[in-house]
Design an enzyme around this catalytic site. Structure first.
Site, short mmCIF file in Angstrom:
data_model
loop_
_atom_site.label_atom_id
_atom_site.label_comp_id
_atom_site.label_asym_id
_atom_site.label_seq_id
_atom_site.Cartn_x
_atom_site.Cartn_y
_atom_site.Cartn_z
N ASP A 1 -4.85 2.19 13.63
CA ASP A 1 -4.24 3.32 13.09
C ASP A 1 -4.97 4.71 12.73
O ASP A 1 -5.56 5.25 13.39
CB ASP A 1 -3.68 2.62 11.87
CG ASP A 1 -5.08 2.30 10.43
OD1 ASP A 1 -6.16 2.89 10.94
OD2 ASP A 1 -4.86 1.61 9.64
N ASP B 1 -11.99 5.18 7.96
CA ASP B 1 -11.63 6.33 7.16
C ASP B 1 -12.88 6.72 6.20
O ASP B 1 -13.01 8.17 6.43
CB ASP B 1 -10.61 5.84 6.05
CG ASP B 1 -9.25 6.51 6.43
OD1 ASP B 1 -9.10 7.60 6.67
OD2 ASP B 1 -8.41 5.82 6.14
N GLU C 1 -12.85 4.36 0.30
CA GLU C 1 -12.79 5.00 1.78
C GLU C 1 -12.87 6.38 1.63
O GLU C 1 -13.07 7.18 2.81
CB GLU C 1 -11.49 4.65 2.55
CG GLU C 1 -10.25 5.06 1.61
CD GLU C 1 -8.81 4.56 2.49
OE1 GLU C 1 -9.02 3.91 3.41
OE2 GLU C 1 -7.96 5.04 1.88
N ARG D 1 0.73 -1.27 0.16
CA ARG D 1 0.11 -0.06 0.09
C ARG D 1 0.80 1.18 0.02
O ARG D 1 1.63 1.59 0.95
CB ARG D 1 -0.81 0.20 1.18
CG ARG D 1 -1.79 1.39 1.12
CD ARG D 1 -2.94 1.18 2.06
NE ARG D 1 -2.73 1.11 3.47
CZ ARG D 1 -3.71 1.33 4.43
NH1 ARG D 1 -4.95 1.30 4.09
NH2 ARG D 1 -3.22 1.16 5.61
#
Length: 710
Positions: free
Chosen positions: A619, A448, A420, A329
Site C-alpha cells: 500500500d 510508514d 508510525e 481507519r
C-alpha cells in the site's frame, strides 16, 4: 465536473449530500442540524488543523538546518536540540488509560487483525467474516506444510498431512489426559464434562476448563487462551467419513478484529470515491452489505456471517460473534477534499471522515439484539499519521465535537493511535495520555515509520541500504518501546498493543515460523494480509499466553530514547556501483509496480510482484519508503538523476510484463510518458519536498487527472 449543493454555508458535492441525507442519518439527527453542526465544526477546527501542519513544516525545516550545520556524534547535542525546538517533550507523570466500554476482542482476547480496503465490498466482507476459518483449508491450500495437493479434486495424501498437523496442534494447545488427538475415535458430553474416546478408553482434556461447549450436530467447542476452536463432526462428509471420530474439519476463531480502511489501502480521490468508501462502511454497520461476483463460472453473493450459537457445558445456550469486531481507519490530518468546501476552500478530509464514519456507525449503536459490531456501544476509529501529542490531542477534540454534533455520549468513539511517525514514537506516552479516555489501540508500522525516519533525517546523510533497516538500533528501540510504553500506560487488559503486517501473502510457511515472535514480544494483536493468514496466525495465540508474556516483561527496562533517535546513516561507508544499481532497480520496480495500478486503475492495495516475482501486499506505506529512500540517496550523491531515470526505464518493461495478463492494464514502455510513470518519477525527484515524505498529494492529483480524462 462535480455539482454542488448549498448547506449552511457549505458547498457539498451533490452525491455526498444525497447519500448522507437519505442513507446515513439516523432518526433523531436531522439534516439541518447535521450540516449546521458540520459547518460550525469546520470553522472552529480548520485553523487548528492548518496550524498543526505548519508546525510539522517548521520542525522539519529546523531539523534539516541542524543536520546541514552539525554532525550527529553520539546524538547528545541532537537530542538537546530536539527538546529545545519542542520536537521532544517531557514524559508525562505516570498514568493509566481509563477507556470504558471496550469489547473483549480488543481488551481481553489476543488474536490476529486484518486490514482491508473498505472501498472493495468483497474484501470488506471477507475480512468481517474471517472471525472463523477452516484450519484444514488454510493448511491444505498453502505452503504452510511441505508439499502440495496433486491432481484435481481432493488429494488424500495431502489431506493426511493436514490432519496430522492439526491433531499435533491440538495436542499442543488442548492436550488430552494421557492420550493423543491422533487416536481419537469419538466424543461424549456427560454432566457438563467432555469425554474423549482415545486409545481404547475415555479420557478428559488435561485441563477440563478448555471444554467450551457443543453443538446439536455433535461439534465440540474448545478454548485456547480465549480463542474458540470448533472440532467439526460430520461422518457423511468427504473427510469425516474416513476419520475414526468423524472429524471433518477444525474451525478456529481467527481474525478477532478487522480494520476497514479508508486510508492507505484505498485510492479515493473525489466525492464519487468517498461515497463508495462510506457506503460500504455503512453497509457493514447496518449489516446489509452484500456483493455478487463470479467464481469459477458461477455467480455467488457474499453477505455478513451470522452469529454462532452453541450449548455451554452445562447445557445453556451461548451466542458468540460470527464476525470480526470492526474498526474503521480514517485518513490523517494532511489531505484536503473538495467534496465539502467552505468559503471557496477545500476542507480537511480527516474531519469529513470523522463526521461521516461515526454517523454511519450509529446504525450499529441503535441495535439492541441480533448481530452487532460493538456489544459495548462503542465506535472504534484508527487514526493514522499523527505527529506527536498535539496532533493526538486535536484528534481527541475532533471526535468529542463529532459526538456532540451527533448527540452521542462523550467517549463513545474509541481511538487507535498508529505509532508510525517518528515524533509520535519519541513521545508515545504523551500521545496516549492525550486520549487516555479513548485509547484502545497502539501499534507499530515498520513501513510508514521507516519512511518518516528517512524523511525526518533527510539532511543527516545517506541512509543504510533498505534491507539493513530491520537490524538497525532505532528499529529495535521502536518495536520494544511501543510495547513497553503501552504496558506502562496500563493498556494490559484494556487495549490492543499491536505489531505490523506480514507482507508476503503467499509465504505462509515463512509466516508460521516468523510471526509467532509478535505474541512472544507482548503484542496482543498483529496484522495479517488475508483470512487464510489470520487462521494460521491464530495458532500462534493458541500457543502463546500474551497476557502472561506482558506480565513477565512489564518491569523490564524500557527501550532507550537515545537509540530511537539515532538516524540509520551510513557514516562514510561506500557501496559498490553494483550494489547501488541493485538497490535502485529494486526500489524503482517497487514504485512502478504499485503506482501504475493506483493511478491508472484506482487500486489502493494489492499483491504486487517484486523484482523477483514474489507477490507482496503493498500500500502507500511501501511506496513512501521506496520513494524517500531514493530521494535520500539522490540528495547525497550516491546516484544521479540519470541513474534513477535509467533504472525506471529498465524496470517499466519488467512491470509491464508482470501485468501482461490484465486486460485493463496500460503499458508504460516504450513511451514512458503516462501519468503513472511520470508520478513515479516525481515521487523520487521531488521527494525531499513532499510533506513528511507522504505520497498522497502527488498520487491524488495524478489519479484525478486520469479519471477526468476518461
Amino acid at each position: 465536473m462535480t455539482s454542488y449543493v448549498a448547506r449552511h454555508g457549505l458547498d457539498v458535492a451533490e452525491p455526498l449530500a444525497t447519500f448522507i441525507e437519505t442513507e446515513v442519518l439516523v432518526p433523531g439527527v436531522s439534516a439541518d442540524a447535521f450540516w449546521s453542526g458540520y459547518a460550525t465544526l469546520l470553522k472552529d477546527l480548520m485553523p487548528v488543523n492548518r496550524m498543526l501542519l505548519e508546525t510539522r513544516d517548521r520542525l522539519q525545516t529546523e531539523i534539516d538546518a541542524w543536520h546541514s550545520a552539525n554532525t550527529l556524534g553520539d546524538g547528545t547535542a541532537y537530542r538537546a536540540f530536539l527538546s529545545e525546538i519542542g520536537y521532544l517533550q517531557p514524559e508525562p507523570a505516570p498514568f493509566a488509560v481509563e477507556t470504558q466500554n471496550v469489547d473483549d476482542e480488543i481488551a481481553a482476547i489476543a488474536g490476529p487483525q486484518l486490514v482491508v480496503p473498505v472501498m472493495n465490498a468483497r474484501f470488506a466482507l471477507n475480512a468481517a467474516n474471517a472471525r472463523w476459518g477452516s484450519l484444514y483449508d488454510a493448511l491444505y491450500g498453502t505452503d504452510a506444510i511441505p508439499g502440495k495437493a496433486s491432481g484435481r479434486g481432493y488429494d488424500p495424501v495431502r489431506g493426511a498431512q493436514v490432519i496430522a498437523w492439526a491433531r499435533a496442534h491440538l495436542d499442543k494447545v488442548t492436550p488430552l489426559s494421557g492420550q493423543s488427538w491422533a487416536d481419537v475415535t469419538g466424543f461424549t458430553v456427560s454432566e457438563g464434562a467432555l469425554l474423549v474416546a482415545a486409545g481404547g478408553m475415555d479420557v478428559t482434556l488435561a485441563d477440563p476448563a478448555q471444554f467450551a461447549g457443543y453443538r446439536d450436530t455433535g461439534n465440540i467447542l474448545l478454548t485456547a487462551n480465549g480463542l474458540l476452536i470448533e472440532v467439526v463432526i460430520n461422518r457423511d462428509s468427504l473427510i469425516g467419513k474416513t476419520d475414526p471420530a468423524g472429524i471433518a474439519d477444525v474451525r478456529i476463531e481467527a481474525a478477532l478484529t478487522a480494520i476497514q480502511d479508508c486510508e492507505d489501502s484505498v485510492a479515493a480521490v473525489d466525492a464519487e470515491d468517498k461515497c463508495a468508501v462510506y457506503r460500504n462502511w455503512l453497509g457493514l454497520m447496518t449489516g446489509t452489505l452484500t456483493e455478487t461476483f463470479d467464481k469459477a463460472g458461477q455467480q455467488m453473493t457474499r453477505a455478513l456471517a451470522p452469529d454462532v450459537t452453541y450449548h455451554a457445558p452445562d447445557g445453556g445456550s451461548v451466542t458468540h460473534p460470527g464476525r470480526a469486531l470492526m474498526l474503521v481507519r480514517n485518513v490523517g490530518h494532511l489531505m484536503l477534499t473538495d467534496a465539502v468546501r467552505i468559503d471557496g476552500q477545500d476542507t480537511p478530509e480527516g474531519i469529513m471522515d470523522a463526521v461521516v464514519t461515526v454517523a454511519c456507525a450509529m446504525h450499529d449503536l441503535a441495535k439492541t439484539d441480533g448481530p452487532r459490531n460493538s456489544r459495548k456501544g462503542s465506535v472504534y476509529v484508527v487514526k493514522p499519521k499523527m505527529h506527536g501529542p498535539e496532533e493526538v490531542a486535536f484528534a481527541n477534540t475532533l471526535y468529542s465535537r463529532v459526538e456532540a454534533l451527533l448527540g452521542l455520549p462523550e467517549n463513545t468513539v474509541k481511538l487507535g493511535i498508529m505509532d508510525e511517525e517518528r515524533r509520535t514514537s519519541a513521545n508515545l506516552a504523551a500521545c496516549i495520555a492525550a486520549v487516555k479516555n479513548r485509547c484502545v489501540f497502539i501499534n507499530t508500522g515498520f513501513l510508514d515509520r521507516t519512511g518518516d525516519e528517512i524523511h525526518t533525517s533527510m539532511q543527516a546523510g545517506p541512509v543504510i541500504p533498505r534491507g539493513e533497516m530491520a537490524g538497525s538500533a532505532w528499529l529495535s528501540a521502536y518495536e520494544n518501546g511501543n510495547v513497553d510504553t503501552g504496558l506502562a500506560c496500563g493498556m494490559k487488559g484494556q487495549a490492543q498493543i499491536g505489531k505490523g503486517m506480514w507482507a508476503k501473502p503467499d509465504e505462509m510457511a515463512e509466516m508460521l515460523a516468523a510471526k509467532i515472535a509478535h505474541p512472544k514480544a507482548g503484542a496482543n494483536t498483529a496484522w495479517v494480509p488475508s483470512p487464510t493468514a489470520a487462521v494460521l496466525h491464530a495458532t500462534h495465540y493458541h500457543e502463546v499466553d500474551v497476557s502472561a508474556v506482558q506480565s513477565e516483561i512489564a518491569d523490564r527496562p524500557r527501550a532507550r530514547r537515545e537509540a530511537l533517535l539515532m538516524p540509520p546513516i551510513m557514516h562514510g561507508r561506500n557501496l559498490s556501483q553494483a550494489e547501488i544499481r541493485h538497490e535502485l532497480e529494486n526500489a524503482c520496480q517497487s514504485i512502478l509496480g504499485y503506482v501504475v495500478r493506483w493511478v491508472d486503475q484506482g487500486v489502493g492495495c494489492s499483491k504486487v510482484p517484486d523484482i523477483n516475482d514474489v507477490a507482496l501486499m503493498e500500500d502507500r506505506a511501501t511506496l513512501r519508503i521506496s520513494s524517500q529512500y531514493l530521494a535520500n540517496w539522490l540528495l547525497h550523491g550516491l546516484c544521479s538523476k540519470d541513474d534513477i531515470e535509467a533504472a525506471f526505464r529498465r524496470m517499466a518493461p519488467k512491470v509491464d510484463a508482470q501485468n501482461a495478463g490484465d486486460a485493463q492494464y496500460t503499458p508504460m514502455a516504450p513511451g514512458f510518458a503516462g501519468e503513472a510513470f511520470n508520478v513515479a518519477r516525481a515521487l523520487v525527484f521531488d521527494g525531499v519536498n513532499q510533506p513528511s515524505g507522504y505520497t498522497e498529494p502527488l498520487l491524488h492529483a495524478a489519479r484525478r487527472r486520469v479519471k477526468n480524462a476518461l
